[in-house]
Scaffold this motif. Sequence first.
Motif, PDB file in Angstrom:
ATOM      1  N   ILE A 152      85.183  25.337  -2.374  1.00  0.00           N
ATOM      2  CA  ILE A 152      84.363  25.412  -1.162  1.00  0.00           C
ATOM      3  C   ILE A 152      82.916  25.058  -1.469  1.00  0.00           C
ATOM      4  O   ILE A 152      82.268  24.298  -0.738  1.00  0.00           O
ATOM      5  CB  ILE A 152      84.443  26.831  -0.539  1.00  0.00           C
ATOM      6  CG1 ILE A 152      85.837  27.080   0.028  1.00  0.00           C
ATOM      7  CG2 ILE A 152      83.390  27.015   0.549  1.00  0.00           C
ATOM      8  CD1 ILE A 152      86.057  28.503   0.490  1.00  0.00           C
ATOM      9  N   TYR A 153      82.407  25.587  -2.578  1.00  0.00           N
ATOM     10  CA  TYR A 153      81.011  25.320  -2.924  1.00  0.00           C
ATOM     11  C   TYR A 153      80.778  23.837  -3.171  1.00  0.00           C
ATOM     12  O   TYR A 153      79.817  23.252  -2.643  1.00  0.00           O
ATOM     13  CB  TYR A 153      80.599  26.127  -4.155  1.00  0.00           C
ATOM     14  CG  TYR A 153      79.211  25.769  -4.636  1.00  0.00           C
ATOM     15  CD1 TYR A 153      78.093  26.269  -3.987  1.00  0.00           C
ATOM     16  CD2 TYR A 153      79.026  24.912  -5.716  1.00  0.00           C
ATOM     17  CE1 TYR A 153      76.813  25.928  -4.400  1.00  0.00           C
ATOM     18  CE2 TYR A 153      77.752  24.557  -6.135  1.00  0.00           C
ATOM     19  CZ  TYR A 153      76.654  25.072  -5.476  1.00  0.00           C
ATOM     20  OH  TYR A 153      75.409  24.714  -5.891  1.00  0.00           O
ATOM     21  N   TYR A 154      81.647  23.208  -3.963  1.00  0.00           N
ATOM     22  CA  TYR A 154      81.438  21.800  -4.279  1.00  0.00           C
ATOM     23  C   TYR A 154      81.705  20.899  -3.074  1.00  0.00           C
ATOM     24  O   TYR A 154      81.128  19.824  -2.957  1.00  0.00           O
ATOM     25  CB  TYR A 154      82.308  21.394  -5.470  1.00  0.00           C
ATOM     26  CG  TYR A 154      81.707  21.831  -6.780  1.00  0.00           C
ATOM     27  CD1 TYR A 154      80.595  21.181  -7.309  1.00  0.00           C
ATOM     28  CD2 TYR A 154      82.215  22.921  -7.482  1.00  0.00           C
ATOM     29  CE1 TYR A 154      80.018  21.603  -8.499  1.00  0.00           C
ATOM     30  CE2 TYR A 154      81.646  23.354  -8.665  1.00  0.00           C
ATOM     31  CZ  TYR A 154      80.545  22.677  -9.175  1.00  0.00           C
ATOM     32  OH  TYR A 154      79.965  23.098 -10.344  1.00  0.00           O
ATOM     33  N   ALA A 155      82.564  21.339  -2.158  1.00  0.00           N
ATOM     34  CA  ALA A 155      82.814  20.555  -0.954  1.00  0.00           C
ATOM     35  C   ALA A 155      81.598  20.555  -0.035  1.00  0.00           C
ATOM     36  O   ALA A 155      81.307  19.550   0.630  1.00  0.00           O
ATOM     37  CB  ALA A 155      84.035  21.105  -0.218  1.00  0.00           C
ATOM     38  N   PHE A 156      80.883  21.693   0.010  1.00  0.00           N
ATOM     39  CA  PHE A 156      79.740  21.816   0.920  1.00  0.00           C
ATOM     40  C   PHE A 156      78.419  21.960   0.170  1.00  0.00           C
ATOM     41  O   PHE A 156      77.454  22.481   0.728  1.00  0.00           O
ATOM     42  CB  PHE A 156      79.946  23.016   1.847  1.00  0.00           C
ATOM     43  CG  PHE A 156      81.163  22.909   2.714  1.00  0.00           C
ATOM     44  CD1 PHE A 156      81.236  21.981   3.731  1.00  0.00           C
ATOM     45  CD2 PHE A 156      82.255  23.749   2.503  1.00  0.00           C
ATOM     46  CE1 PHE A 156      82.360  21.879   4.531  1.00  0.00           C
ATOM     47  CE2 PHE A 156      83.382  23.655   3.290  1.00  0.00           C
ATOM     48  CZ  PHE A 156      83.434  22.712   4.314  1.00  0.00           C
TER      49      PHE A 156
END
Length: 283
Positions: free
Chosen positions: A264-268
């Motif tokens: 989630i962090y790397y996606a956003f």
Amino acid sequence: MKLPTLREIGTEAKLLLIGIPVLIWTLVPIYHMFLFAISPKEDAFSGKLWPTHPTLNNFKIVFYQEHYFLRDFWIQFFNSVVIALSAGALTLMIATAAAFSISRLRVPGGRWVMNLALFTYFIPAAFLAVPMYRTMGNYGLLNNHWSLILAMVTIASPYAIWVLKQASDKLPVELDEAATMDGATTLQLFRLVYVPLMMPSLVAIGTYAILLAWNEYLYAFLLLSKDTEITLPVALGNFLAADDSPWELLMTTGFIYALPPAAIYYAFKRYMVGGLTAGAVKS
């Protein structure tokens, strides 16, 4: 092509000297967790940099719930997902509406509300755990997912309102005036003008609230007790109750549990950096 100056090279070297040790310090625990996950039980504490006989059997045991401590793994994982997404959605709804009302509609007393909400952060969250437990008990919400969801929303909302309000203040007021002159109602202004322009900050705040609820342990431990209702962080604590704890399974479960927030962090990541710094267009 312009060559870098000595000053620029020196600055870059200083950043590398700081960044490389921080990167190593961050990756070493993750590597050890992965090392445990691919090691047989007898090799888990061998101290080697790579196991002699690496195996994926630990992942198989976790996925198929082939251990006593893992009999409700997928239920607990699902509980964590539901609670995190619900807390994120509710925090986003409350914070977005509050920031819009305070910043764009200029409701009377709005700034006082925001300042009082931020004042709650002077009290450590751990100190509020027992009062929160008592409150949820009075309303009959103990051992109910809503107790943890509401607790996480309470903790996340003040910061979320503050960030969104700061970002909202930097949006051009002329856009509101133009939309109003074109006949837009307050709800249309909110839905068609405000929300699209605030999207980077909304994604950042939603991600922040989801990760906060996903990693929560203390409130989850106090408010939920049934094995089929608890979240996975609390279930991981049960591994330490045994005299001969299966550390290889504990680390494997922890490694699996750490993958969704990392994804989630790397996606956003782009929205997280821009949104949490409230970087919007100045009027």
